[in-house]
Design a protein around this motif. Structure first.
Motif, short mmCIF file in Angstrom:
data_model
loop_
_atom_site.label_atom_id
_atom_site.label_comp_id
_atom_site.label_asym_id
_atom_site.label_seq_id
_atom_site.Cartn_x
_atom_site.Cartn_y
_atom_site.Cartn_z
N THR A 281 0.78 -1.15 0.03
CA THR A 281 -0.03 -0.01 -0.13
C THR A 281 0.85 1.16 0.08
O THR A 281 1.92 1.23 0.44
N ASP A 282 0.18 2.27 -0.43
CA ASP A 282 0.92 3.62 -0.54
C ASP A 282 0.48 4.57 0.69
O ASP A 282 0.69 5.71 0.59
N ILE A 283 -0.14 3.97 1.63
CA ILE A 283 -0.69 4.95 2.72
C ILE A 283 0.51 5.30 3.68
O ILE A 283 1.23 4.57 3.92
N ARG A 284 0.58 6.57 4.03
CA ARG A 284 1.69 7.16 4.59
C ARG A 284 1.30 7.44 6.21
O ARG A 284 0.28 7.67 6.38
N LEU A 285 2.19 7.20 6.89
CA LEU A 285 2.07 7.54 8.03
C LEU A 285 2.87 8.64 8.59
O LEU A 285 4.15 8.90 8.19
N ARG A 286 2.44 9.82 9.04
CA ARG A 286 3.07 10.81 9.76
C ARG A 286 2.70 11.23 11.13
O ARG A 286 1.71 11.36 11.80
N GLU A 319 -11.57 4.05 1.59
CA GLU A 319 -12.40 2.81 0.97
C GLU A 319 -11.99 3.06 -0.58
O GLU A 319 -12.30 4.06 -1.00
N GLY A 320 -11.61 2.01 -1.16
CA GLY A 320 -11.37 1.90 -2.71
C GLY A 320 -10.12 2.56 -3.31
O GLY A 320 -10.06 2.52 -4.36
N ARG A 321 -9.31 3.01 -2.28
CA ARG A 321 -7.99 3.51 -2.95
C ARG A 321 -6.92 2.98 -1.80
O ARG A 321 -7.31 2.93 -0.61
N ASP A 322 -5.65 3.24 -2.30
CA ASP A 322 -4.49 2.76 -1.64
C ASP A 322 -3.50 3.81 -1.28
O ASP A 322 -2.31 3.56 -0.81
N THR A 323 -4.07 5.11 -1.49
CA THR A 323 -3.19 6.23 -1.14
C THR A 323 -3.86 7.13 -0.16
O THR A 323 -5.17 6.96 0.03
N GLY A 324 -2.89 7.74 0.70
CA GLY A 324 -3.62 8.52 1.56
C GLY A 324 -2.47 8.97 2.81
O GLY A 324 -1.37 8.23 2.75
N GLU A 325 -2.94 9.68 3.64
CA GLU A 325 -2.15 9.95 4.83
C GLU A 325 -2.93 9.75 6.26
O GLU A 325 -4.02 10.32 6.40
N ILE A 326 -2.11 9.44 7.28
CA ILE A 326 -2.70 9.00 8.58
C ILE A 326 -1.69 9.88 9.36
O ILE A 326 -0.65 9.62 9.50
N SER A 327 -2.13 10.69 10.32
CA SER A 327 -1.38 11.63 11.02
C SER A 327 -1.56 11.26 12.45
O SER A 327 -2.86 11.13 12.85
N ILE A 328 -0.57 11.11 13.40
CA ILE A 328 -0.84 10.86 14.90
C ILE A 328 0.14 11.80 15.44
O ILE A 328 1.38 11.64 15.31
N ALA A 329 -0.34 12.61 16.45
CA ALA A 329 0.66 13.63 17.03
C ALA A 329 0.26 13.61 18.24
O ALA A 329 -1.00 13.65 18.73
N LEU A 330 0.92 13.84 19.32
CA LEU A 330 1.06 13.48 20.80
C LEU A 330 1.88 14.60 21.50
O LEU A 330 3.08 14.75 21.24
N GLU A 331 1.10 15.68 22.34
CA GLU A 331 2.16 16.70 22.87
C GLU A 331 1.42 16.63 24.29
O GLU A 331 0.28 16.38 24.71
N LYS A 332 2.49 16.94 25.34
CA LYS A 332 2.19 17.23 26.45
C LYS A 332 1.59 18.63 26.87
O LYS A 332 2.20 19.67 26.51
N GLU A 333 0.46 18.82 27.73
CA GLU A 333 -0.18 20.07 27.76
C GLU A 333 0.02 20.74 29.35
O GLU A 333 0.45 21.75 29.25
#
Length: 404
Positions: A281-286, A319-333
């Protein structure tokens, strides 16, 4: 009850030490009086005062042995002992008398009983020493009854008497207590190491059991032909793997109380992408997570929440495609507060959808898990796709939770 028992043991131990000191001191005073009278030719009243001090130590021993609760009588006897030591010091050199050291025996005994009594004895000793100084140099001079040529020998005998009592009573007890302290420390370290090994073994076994459950779900999925049922089984399998990863990372760490969360999220997200979309897959993880360590009570529910958000993005957002980006960011408040920003750039879902009325288990879990983390979920509508801003607090040693 346990506290009272330990207090009684300490009192009995202190009483036994004082009894031993009293009997040794009484014998020492008698021997010192005999040597002073017969060999050093010390004149009266010094030998008689030493005999009187021996009787006081003997009376102190009897009180401690048979009437340990008579604190007032014990204080009166010790007050009389102070007066006799004062007199002995006067007739054996005044402030230069080695017998002043015997005050220390009473002071140590007072601190063994209670700190205020020790402070009282210390103050009384200082007062007596000041009085001895006045008597020798002030208004009423008292001559030493120790012959001039025998003073060094008398001083040596008194110091030997004092050192013998300290060494045979307080010294032995101090050495024994130190050895007991070191033995206790070694036993505690050994028990701590054993508990750590047991805890590691628990995490290892939990991880193995969860992997077994995952394998069973995978085998069950092979026999299922209905796509919807198969999707539900794989989602459950991913949730089990998500929890197994936490236990595996805890097992591999020296510090069993927390895990390095950036590594965990990276491994979890990589696994989910390959599990749902395959390895091509071409799903990117940021992923933008600082070096932060979270305890298991926070890491598990937060991991499940991330699992649901990423799984929903992979299954429905792209759904129906193999490209895109998922972002996960964590910061201390703040000290215990964190902000998680997680989302995708997929197709999203309607703004007016109510998660309570939705049939999506993953959507319900995201909100319920955030509530378990004492947090809140806000959907970020300023971005394309489905994006959440989740504020939560680190959970510390909480009992078992329900996600219902």
């Amino acid at each position: 009850m346990e506290k009272k028992r330990k207090h009684l043991e300490r009192s009995q131990d202190a009483s036994h030490l004082l009894q031993t000191t009293s009997i040794f001191a009484a014998i020492g005073c008698v021997l010192l009086a005999a040597i002073s009278w017969y060999f050093l030719e010390v004149s009266e009243p010094l030998p008689l005062l030493l005999i009187a001090l021996a009787l006081i130590f003997g009376l102190q021993f009897a009180l401690l042995k048979h009437f340990p609760e008579k604190t007032l009588a014990y204080l009166l006897i010790n007050g009389l002992g102070y007066a006799v030591i004062f007199a002995v010091s006067l007739y054996s050199g005044g402030v230069a008398s080695p017998f002043i050291c015997v005050f220390a025996l009473f002071i140590l005994g007072g601190y063994l009983i209670k700190t205020p009594i020790g402070n009282l004895y210390l103050g009384a000793a200082v007062l007596y020493i000041v009085l001895i100084l006045f008597y020798r140099t002030g208004f009423e001079a008292v001559e030493s009854t120790v012959p001039a040529g025998r003073e060094p020998l008398f001083s040596g005998l008194v110091f030997l008497f004092f050192l013998f009592i300290l060494g045979s009573t307080f010294g032995k007890r101090l050495t024994r207590n130190l050895h007991a302290l070191y033995r206790g420390k070694e036993e505690m370290e050994q028990k701590a190491n054993e508990k750590e090994m047991l805890l590691k073994e628990v995490h290892h076994r939990v991880k193995n059991n969860l992997q077994t459950v995952s394998s069973l779900l995978r085998m069950q999925g092979r026999a299922v032909e209905d796509p919807q049922t198969l999707s539900q089984i794989r989602s459950s399998q991913n949730r089990v793997v998500c929890m197994a990863m936490v236990h595996e990372m805890l097992y591999m760490r020296e510090d069993l109380s927390c895990i390095e969360y950036s590594t965990y999220v990276q491994q979890l997200a990589d696994y989910l992408v390959k599990s749902v979309k395959g390895s091509d897959t071409d799903i990117r993880l940021r992923i933008d997570i600082p070096e932060v360590e979270l305890g298991i009570d926070t890491a598990l529910p937060l991991g499940l929440l991330i699992n649901e958000a990423v799984t929903n993005a992979l299954k429905y957002g792209f759904e129906g495609r193999d490209t895109g980006e998922i972002s996960i960011a964590l910061e201390k408040e703040d000290e215990h507060g964190y902000v998680l920003r997680i989302g995708d750039d997929g197709i999203g879902y309607p703004e007016n959808m109510d998660y309570k009325a939705s049939k999506s288990l993953g959507l319900k879990l995201i909100h319920n898990l955030s509530r378990q983390l004492k947090g809140s979920v806000i959907r970020d509508l300023s971005k394309r796709g489905t994006n959440y801003i989740i504020r939560f607090e680190e959970v510390r040693q909480d009992p078992f939770h329900s996600m219902a």
